[in-house]
Design a protein around this motif. Sequence first.
Motif, short mmCIF file in Angstrom:
data_model
loop_
_atom_site.label_atom_id
_atom_site.label_comp_id
_atom_site.label_asym_id
_atom_site.label_seq_id
_atom_site.Cartn_x
_atom_site.Cartn_y
_atom_site.Cartn_z
N MET A 53 0.89 -1.21 0.08
CA MET A 53 -0.13 -0.10 0.20
C MET A 53 0.99 1.11 0.02
O MET A 53 1.66 1.61 0.97
CB MET A 53 -0.93 0.01 1.17
N SER A 93 -3.73 0.07 -3.33
CA SER A 93 -3.94 -1.24 -2.72
C SER A 93 -3.42 -2.32 -3.63
O SER A 93 -4.22 -2.58 -4.54
CB SER A 93 -5.27 -1.23 -2.17
N HIS A 107 -13.07 -4.30 7.92
CA HIS A 107 -12.70 -3.01 8.41
C HIS A 107 -13.73 -1.98 7.69
O HIS A 107 -14.19 -2.06 6.59
CB HIS A 107 -11.24 -2.18 8.29
N ASP A 109 -13.36 2.38 6.74
CA ASP A 109 -12.39 3.62 6.43
C ASP A 109 -12.51 4.75 7.37
O ASP A 109 -11.82 5.82 7.12
CB ASP A 109 -12.05 3.47 4.90
N THR A 137 -12.57 -6.48 -4.31
CA THR A 137 -13.01 -5.95 -3.00
C THR A 137 -14.31 -6.79 -2.50
O THR A 137 -15.20 -6.94 -3.21
CB THR A 137 -13.00 -4.66 -3.01
N HIS A 178 -15.82 -3.58 4.55
CA HIS A 178 -15.31 -4.20 3.59
C HIS A 178 -14.03 -4.86 3.71
O HIS A 178 -13.28 -4.63 4.79
CB HIS A 178 -15.25 -3.19 2.69
N ALA A 180 -10.17 -6.16 1.34
CA ALA A 180 -9.35 -6.71 0.02
C ALA A 180 -9.70 -8.17 0.20
O ALA A 180 -9.69 -8.76 1.21
CB ALA A 180 -8.05 -6.08 0.27
N ARG A 189 -2.48 -7.63 -8.43
CA ARG A 189 -3.72 -6.82 -8.71
C ARG A 189 -3.43 -5.42 -8.07
O ARG A 189 -3.37 -5.26 -6.71
CB ARG A 189 -4.88 -7.48 -7.98
O1 LIG Z 1 -7.65 -3.38 -2.32
C1 LIG Z 1 -8.92 -3.35 -1.80
O2 LIG Z 1 -9.62 -4.37 -2.52
C2 LIG Z 1 -9.55 -2.68 -0.70
C3 LIG Z 1 -8.68 -1.99 -0.02
C4 LIG Z 1 -8.91 -1.48 1.19
O3 LIG Z 1 -9.92 -2.23 1.97
C5 LIG Z 1 -8.49 0.06 1.72
O4 LIG Z 1 -7.68 0.34 1.27
O5 LIG Z 1 -9.03 0.15 2.87
#
Ligand SMILES: O=C(O)CCC(=O)C(=O)O
Length: 255
Positions: A53, A93, A107, A109, A137, A178, A180, A189
């Motif tokens: 990230m 991400s 989590h 955001d 996601t 959500h 990842a 990816r």
């Molecule tokens: O990469 C993803 O699919 C989600 C990324 C994510 O959850 C985030 O950056 O908070």
Amino acid sequence: MFTQKQRTLFSEYGYLVVPAFETLDTCQIMLEELQHALDEDHLNYPNAFDLGMVHNCFLRGKTMCDHLSSQKLRDATDNLFCKNAIIYAYQSSSLRPGHGNYGSRIHVDSPRYIPNYKTNLGYILALDPFNEVSGGTWISPGSHKSERIPDQVEFEKNAIQIMCNRGDAIFFDARLVHRAGENHSAHWRHAITINFCRPFMRSRFDFPKMIGQVPWVDDLGGSARTYLGFDVRMPASLDEFYLPESERLYLSNQE
Ligand SMILES: O=C(O)CCC(=O)C(=O)O
């Protein structure tokens, strides 16, 4: 910019996928800039908890910075969120083959829950296709309406995986629960992720100070400057406070 149906879906389910939001050519350049930044970070911060990230992507590539000048992006944040939104965090991400990343935990955001009021808006730009193999996601539709974060069993019962193409955008209420996915393919990816907040809030880093480091600072479009917080800087002296209107650091009428 959005139909009534899209707005209703966004407010009901907490997310909206907008196809072909960015061109494939631009995505390809962003992807190359991002891969370069990931390689650098891997050397400089090999033990980072959030490996994969990249932070402050506008500093790491001109095209990733130019994305902030997009009128389409400003229209979207105006329409789905608020006027004069600024960026809380501009990250990526990326999921390397065989892995998830720090974003793969369940989590939200935004730590704040205020009923019927969004403090933050999430944005994901898919730089690669999102699917069950690459690690699209996972989201729990409608979960933005609750203060409670579900445990894994409950999340998995309700979650759906977002499938989209390179260049598609996902906008979501930052309270949407959500995570990842895991990348089961042989290729990375990649995605750009931006967390927008209201202009009276604070960004994670001091972007106006940091942007001076890069050669493309002079090319910043108006919308990019606003996103990076140039219109809500704090005066550090009375001289700065009394600057003429045209040079003011904190503009009036920021929501
Ligand atoms: O990469 C993803 O699919 C989600 C990324 C994510 O959850 C985030 O950056 O908070």
